[in-house]
Design a protein around this motif. Structure first.
Motif, PDB file in Angstrom:
ATOM      1  N   ASP A 260       0.826  -1.330   0.195  1.00  0.00           N
ATOM      2  CA  ASP A 260       0.289   0.331  -0.121  1.00  0.00           C
ATOM      3  C   ASP A 260       1.298   0.861   0.324  1.00  0.00           C
ATOM      4  OD1 ASP A 260      -1.852  -1.108   0.022  1.00  0.00           O
ATOM      5  OD2 ASP A 260      -2.958  -1.302   1.714  1.00  0.00           O
ATOM      6  N   GLU A 261       1.886   1.150   0.592  1.00  0.00           N
ATOM      7  CA  GLU A 261       2.819   2.497   0.971  1.00  0.00           C
ATOM      8  C   GLU A 261       3.665   2.696  -0.213  1.00  0.00           C
ATOM      9  OE1 GLU A 261       2.337   4.243   3.064  1.00  0.00           O
ATOM     10  OE2 GLU A 261       0.725   3.077   4.887  1.00  0.00           O
ATOM     11  N   LYS A 262       3.850   1.772  -0.862  1.00  0.00           N
ATOM     12  CA  LYS A 262       4.880   1.530  -2.250  1.00  0.00           C
ATOM     13  C   LYS A 262       4.115   2.452  -3.374  1.00  0.00           C
ATOM     14  CE  LYS A 262       6.652  -2.393  -2.892  1.00  0.00           C
ATOM     15  NZ  LYS A 262       7.480  -3.606  -3.370  1.00  0.00           N
ATOM     16  N   SER A 263       3.236   1.949  -3.403  1.00  0.00           N
ATOM     17  CA  SER A 263       2.151   1.854  -4.190  1.00  0.00           C
ATOM     18  C   SER A 263       1.868   3.779  -4.215  1.00  0.00           C
ATOM     19  CB  SER A 263       0.609   1.550  -4.125  1.00  0.00           C
ATOM     20  OG  SER A 263       0.072   1.602  -5.586  1.00  0.00           O
ATOM     21  N   LYS A 264       1.276   4.366  -2.935  1.00  0.00           N
ATOM     22  CA  LYS A 264       1.065   5.330  -2.656  1.00  0.00           C
ATOM     23  C   LYS A 264       2.060   6.606  -2.972  1.00  0.00           C
ATOM     24  CE  LYS A 264      -1.629   4.930   1.494  1.00  0.00           C
ATOM     25  NZ  LYS A 264      -2.034   4.973   2.175  1.00  0.00           N
ATOM     26  N   VAL A 265       3.706   6.057  -2.796  1.00  0.00           N
ATOM     27  CA  VAL A 265       4.923   6.605  -3.807  1.00  0.00           C
ATOM     28  C   VAL A 265       4.378   7.050  -5.039  1.00  0.00           C
ATOM     29  CG1 VAL A 265       6.760   6.847  -3.521  1.00  0.00           C
ATOM     30  CG2 VAL A 265       6.471   6.269  -1.534  1.00  0.00           C
ATOM     31  N   PHE A 266       4.663   5.955  -5.689  1.00  0.00           N
ATOM     32  CA  PHE A 266       4.199   5.565  -7.608  1.00  0.00           C
ATOM     33  C   PHE A 266       3.033   6.682  -7.897  1.00  0.00           C
ATOM     34  CE2 PHE A 266       6.095   0.700  -6.586  1.00  0.00           C
ATOM     35  CZ  PHE A 266       7.293   1.393  -6.972  1.00  0.00           C
ATOM     36  N   ARG A 267       2.003   6.469  -7.104  1.00  0.00           N
ATOM     37  CA  ARG A 267       1.031   7.845  -7.776  1.00  0.00           C
ATOM     38  C   ARG A 267       1.737   9.339  -7.050  1.00  0.00           C
ATOM     39  NH1 ARG A 267      -2.361   3.872  -4.960  1.00  0.00           N
ATOM     40  NH2 ARG A 267      -2.845   4.988  -3.773  1.00  0.00           N
ATOM     41  N   SER A 268       2.465   9.401  -6.136  1.00  0.00           N
ATOM     42  CA  SER A 268       2.985  10.671  -6.284  1.00  0.00           C
ATOM     43  C   SER A 268       4.507  11.375  -7.075  1.00  0.00           C
ATOM     44  CB  SER A 268       3.495  11.183  -4.616  1.00  0.00           C
ATOM     45  OG  SER A 268       2.173  10.467  -3.822  1.00  0.00           O
ATOM     46  N   LEU A 269       4.680  10.350  -7.702  1.00  0.00           N
ATOM     47  CA  LEU A 269       5.959  10.331  -8.921  1.00  0.00           C
ATOM     48  C   LEU A 269       5.339  11.368  -9.995  1.00  0.00           C
ATOM     49  CD1 LEU A 269       7.794   7.023  -9.649  1.00  0.00           C
ATOM     50  CD2 LEU A 269       8.634   9.306  -8.759  1.00  0.00           C
ATOM     51  N   ARG A 270       6.252  12.777 -10.083  1.00  0.00           N
ATOM     52  CA  ARG A 270       5.640  13.481 -10.584  1.00  0.00           C
ATOM     53  C   ARG A 270       5.938  13.778 -12.358  1.00  0.00           C
ATOM     54  NH1 ARG A 270       8.910  18.778  -9.808  1.00  0.00           N
ATOM     55  NH2 ARG A 270       7.900  19.602  -7.585  1.00  0.00           N
ATOM     56  N   LEU A 271       4.537  13.751 -12.727  1.00  0.00           N
ATOM     57  CA  LEU A 271       5.005  13.366 -14.219  1.00  0.00           C
ATOM     58  C   LEU A 271       5.467  14.105 -14.986  1.00  0.00           C
ATOM     59  CD1 LEU A 271       1.415  11.793 -16.192  1.00  0.00           C
ATOM     60  CD2 LEU A 271       3.599  10.692 -14.797  1.00  0.00           C
ATOM     61  N   ILE A 272       6.731  13.571 -15.584  1.00  0.00           N
ATOM     62  CA  ILE A 272       7.949  14.638 -16.520  1.00  0.00           C
ATOM     63  C   ILE A 272       6.967  14.783 -17.863  1.00  0.00           C
ATOM     64  CG2 ILE A 272       9.421  14.737 -17.750  1.00  0.00           C
ATOM     65  CD1 ILE A 272      10.815  12.697 -15.422  1.00  0.00           C
ATOM     66  N   LYS A 273       6.489  16.062 -18.206  1.00  0.00           N
ATOM     67  CA  LYS A 273       5.786  16.502 -18.835  1.00  0.00           C
ATOM     68  C   LYS A 273       6.117  16.963 -20.929  1.00  0.00           C
ATOM     69  CE  LYS A 273       3.381  19.789 -16.213  1.00  0.00           C
ATOM     70  NZ  LYS A 273       3.684  21.063 -15.376  1.00  0.00           N
ATOM     71  N   PRO A 274       6.386  16.497 -21.687  1.00  0.00           N
ATOM     72  CA  PRO A 274       7.704  16.733 -22.663  1.00  0.00           C
ATOM     73  C   PRO A 274       8.426  17.667 -22.866  1.00  0.00           C
ATOM     74  CG  PRO A 274       4.490  16.248 -23.424  1.00  0.00           C
ATOM     75  CD  PRO A 274       4.465  17.231 -21.935  1.00  0.00           C
ATOM     76  N   GLU A 275       7.533  18.907 -22.355  1.00  0.00           N
ATOM     77  CA  GLU A 275       8.842  19.726 -22.985  1.00  0.00           C
ATOM     78  C   GLU A 275      10.183  19.371 -21.386  1.00  0.00           C
ATOM     79  OE1 GLU A 275       4.953  21.414 -20.715  1.00  0.00           O
ATOM     80  OE2 GLU A 275       5.312  20.191 -22.645  1.00  0.00           O
ATOM     81  N   GLU A 276       9.506  18.905 -20.311  1.00  0.00           N
ATOM     82  CA  GLU A 276      10.653  19.096 -19.667  1.00  0.00           C
ATOM     83  C   GLU A 276      11.597  18.028 -20.032  1.00  0.00           C
ATOM     84  OE1 GLU A 276       7.744  20.204 -15.301  1.00  0.00           O
ATOM     85  OE2 GLU A 276       7.257  17.781 -16.135  1.00  0.00           O
ATOM     86  N   ALA A 277      11.206  16.885 -20.724  1.00  0.00           N
ATOM     87  CA  ALA A 277      12.037  15.970 -20.491  1.00  0.00           C
ATOM     88  C   ALA A 277      13.510  16.416 -21.490  1.00  0.00           C
ATOM     89  CB  ALA A 277      11.520  15.049 -21.935  1.00  0.00           C
ATOM     90  N   PRO A 278      13.844  16.820 -22.195  1.00  0.00           N
ATOM     91  CA  PRO A 278      14.842  17.455 -21.957  1.00  0.00           C
ATOM     92  C   PRO A 278      15.973  18.045 -21.439  1.00  0.00           C
ATOM     93  CG  PRO A 278      13.478  18.590 -24.114  1.00  0.00           C
ATOM     94  CD  PRO A 278      12.620  18.046 -22.757  1.00  0.00           C
ATOM     95  N   HIS A 279      15.449  18.734 -19.868  1.00  0.00           N
ATOM     96  CA  HIS A 279      15.865  18.973 -19.059  1.00  0.00           C
ATOM     97  C   HIS A 279      16.039  18.108 -17.732  1.00  0.00           C
ATOM     98  CE1 HIS A 279      15.108  22.670 -21.587  1.00  0.00           C
ATOM     99  NE2 HIS A 279      14.048  22.097 -21.277  1.00  0.00           N
ATOM    100  N   VAL A 280      15.464  16.950 -17.963  1.00  0.00           N
ATOM    101  CA  VAL A 280      15.660  16.377 -16.487  1.00  0.00           C
ATOM    102  C   VAL A 280      15.635  15.113 -16.726  1.00  0.00           C
ATOM    103  CG1 VAL A 280      14.097  17.835 -15.052  1.00  0.00           C
ATOM    104  CG2 VAL A 280      12.758  16.482 -16.163  1.00  0.00           C
TER     105      VAL A 280
END
Length: 487
Positions: A260-280
């Motif tokens: 349960d606790e691991k799953s909450k972490v994965f749901r909290s991961l900030r999705l990387i937007k297309p425009e951010e991909a080259p920078h992060v």
């Protein structure tokens, strides 16, 4: 833990590399230590046309090659091989399954199936097992990755599995979770009172997770070319390590609470937007170079064609919740790197005020390093004063407090990760296995990164074999004033 051991184990892929190097030695180790249920039979299944005797000869050769000398005992090996049987099976051929069911016989005492197969065969394998009665209430299934190549294919496989096996009888394997040091992350965090108060955005500056390999393609060219480093290592191993570092304290150390606790972490991961991909994110592919003093070819030379598959990836990730707001998680993995290792480096924030500055004493922030391989140790870097009269100023130096698990538990045999996972599968403990919602949340995050690469036409940058990856990976952390923890 409530144990519910099965009476029979069915191993698909029983003639493959994993079976020879890991599964057979692990099962032998459990047998030798009296941990397998009495009377448990092991049936191997694969395309090779062996009978029981020929497969036992094959298994004996594998044990001879991969067991440590101090574990080899002729009588124990003979007794172990008496448990072992074999049935030729082609997972793509529906006619293969009835002879397999006949060979296994009565499963009222429980059957555990270990399924290591190409994603394309999952559906036919589950369907075939279901049709011949090898998927009933008394059967549980362990699934080895890869479970798809993205969210849609992962859902497809999980749907196919769910038709015959509900979630409480499905055990998705990530062998990293079977490693002692990985389980030690939980013991360190939740078994010691002094970490938890600073294990958050107030106390931690950044977290780095590195899995570096010195090997190239080896025998995995076909799979690796279609997968790449992001799918092969980040989607499972690295994200599972991130979850153990970032999760909230579970109420109990058991399947539902931990997952349960691991799953909450994965749901909290900030999705990387297309425009951010080259920078992060940074991707790379190894060129020729020298690893351990030996010249090695580039990826495309090893593959025999040019390719845009990444063999290196570095990512700046964020967990958007109360505990971790603003703390970067730097993730990286690569093949043909300078050294082989898996480690987590947690850099704490600097002290709010240095009373030594006026006397020339320089402070470094504390760092906790958890190394999973090649050796297993935990190291805490703390500041100490160098001996002296301090007439010219106070000299401070960073010194390591070392806990070597290899040395500390020298009298205890270190087990292969698969020993733990196979025993948990046989006994019915799901704590160290991955749940469907975890897998799907992991893929959602990974797919967004791949979309970003596609949208920006990002191609892997070349890096010399034997290095720490493309220079852009160094820039990824340096622009935040952070340096990768390299040995």
């Amino acid at each position: 833990m409530h144990r519910n051991p099965v009476a029979k184990l069915l191993l698909f892929g029983a003639t493959g590399d994993l079976a020879q190097r890991m599964l057979l030695p692990s099962l032998y180790g459990l047998h030798a230590d009296g941990l397998l249920p009495e009377g448990l039979t092991i049936t191997g299944a694969a395309r090779h046309d062996h009978d029981d005797a020929a497969y036992r000869t094959f298994a004996r050769a594998a044990l001879d090659e991969y067991l440590k000398d101090d574990r080899k005992d002729a009588g124990t090996i003979d007794a172990f091989l008496e448990r072992v049987h074999y049935q030729p099976t082609d997972l793509s051929d529906p006619a293969s399954f009835q002879p397999l069911a006949d060979k296994i016989g009565d499963i009222s005492g429980g059957l555990a199936i270990y399924l290591s197969t190409a994603p394309s065969l999952f559906e036919s394998a589950i369907e075939g097992l279901h049709k011949v009665g090898l998927a009933g209430e008394t059967v549980r299934v362990g699934l080895e990755k890869p479970l798809g190549y993205d969210l849609p294919t992962s859902r497809e496989i999980n749907d196919a599995v769910a038709k015959a096996f509900p979630e409480n009888r499905t055990y998705r394997i990530d062998h990293y979770l079977g490693k002692e040091t990985v389980q030690n992350i939980l013991a360190l965090r939740f078994g010691n009172s002094f970490f938890e108060p600073v294990w958050n955005a107030q106390g931690i500056d950044n977290v780095q997770i590195t899995i570096s390999e010195t090997v190239g393609l080896e025998e995995r060219a076909g799979y690796y070319e279609s997968a790449g480093a992001l799918r092969d290592m980040v989607q499972n191993h690295i994200l599972q390590l991130l979850a153990l570092i970032a999760m909230e304290p579970p109420a109990r150390f058991e399947g539902t609470d931990v997952r349960d606790e691991k799953s909450k972490v994965f749901r909290s991961l900030r999705l990387i937007k297309p425009e951010e991909a080259p920078h992060v994110t940074v991707t790379g592919q190894y060129a020729e170079g020298a690893v351990n003093g030996k010249f090695v070819k580039s990826y495309s030379e090893e593959l025999g064609q040019t390719s845009t598959t990444e063999t290196f990836v570095a990512i700046k990730a964020h967990v958007d919740n109360w505990r971790w707001q603003g703390v970067p998680f730097y993730l990286r993995t690569g093949k043909r790197m300078a050294a082989r290792g898996s480690e987590i480096a947690i850099q704490f924030k600097a002290v709010p005020h240095s009373m030594f500055a006026g006397r020339g004493g320089l402070l470094q922030p504390n760092m906790l390093i958890i190394r999973l391989q090649p050796e297993e140790h935990v190291q805490l870097l703390v500041m100490a004063k160098e001996p002296g009269l301090d007439r010219e100023g106070v000299r401070l130096r960073e010194v390591p407090l070392n806990l070597s698990l290899d040395a500390e538990f020298a009298g205890t045999r270190r087990r292969i990760a698969y020993e733990r996972l196979l025993l948990d599968l046989i006994e019915g403990d799901q704590t160290l296995f991955v749940r469907r919602d975890e897998v799907e949340a992991q893929w959602t995050w990974i797919d967004a990164i791949r979309e970003g690469w596609k949208a920006n036409g990002m191609k892997p940058k070349s890096y010399p074999s034997g290095s720490w990856g493309p220079s852009a990976a160094i820039a990824l952390t340096e622009r935040d004033g952070v340096t990768w923890q390299d040995d």
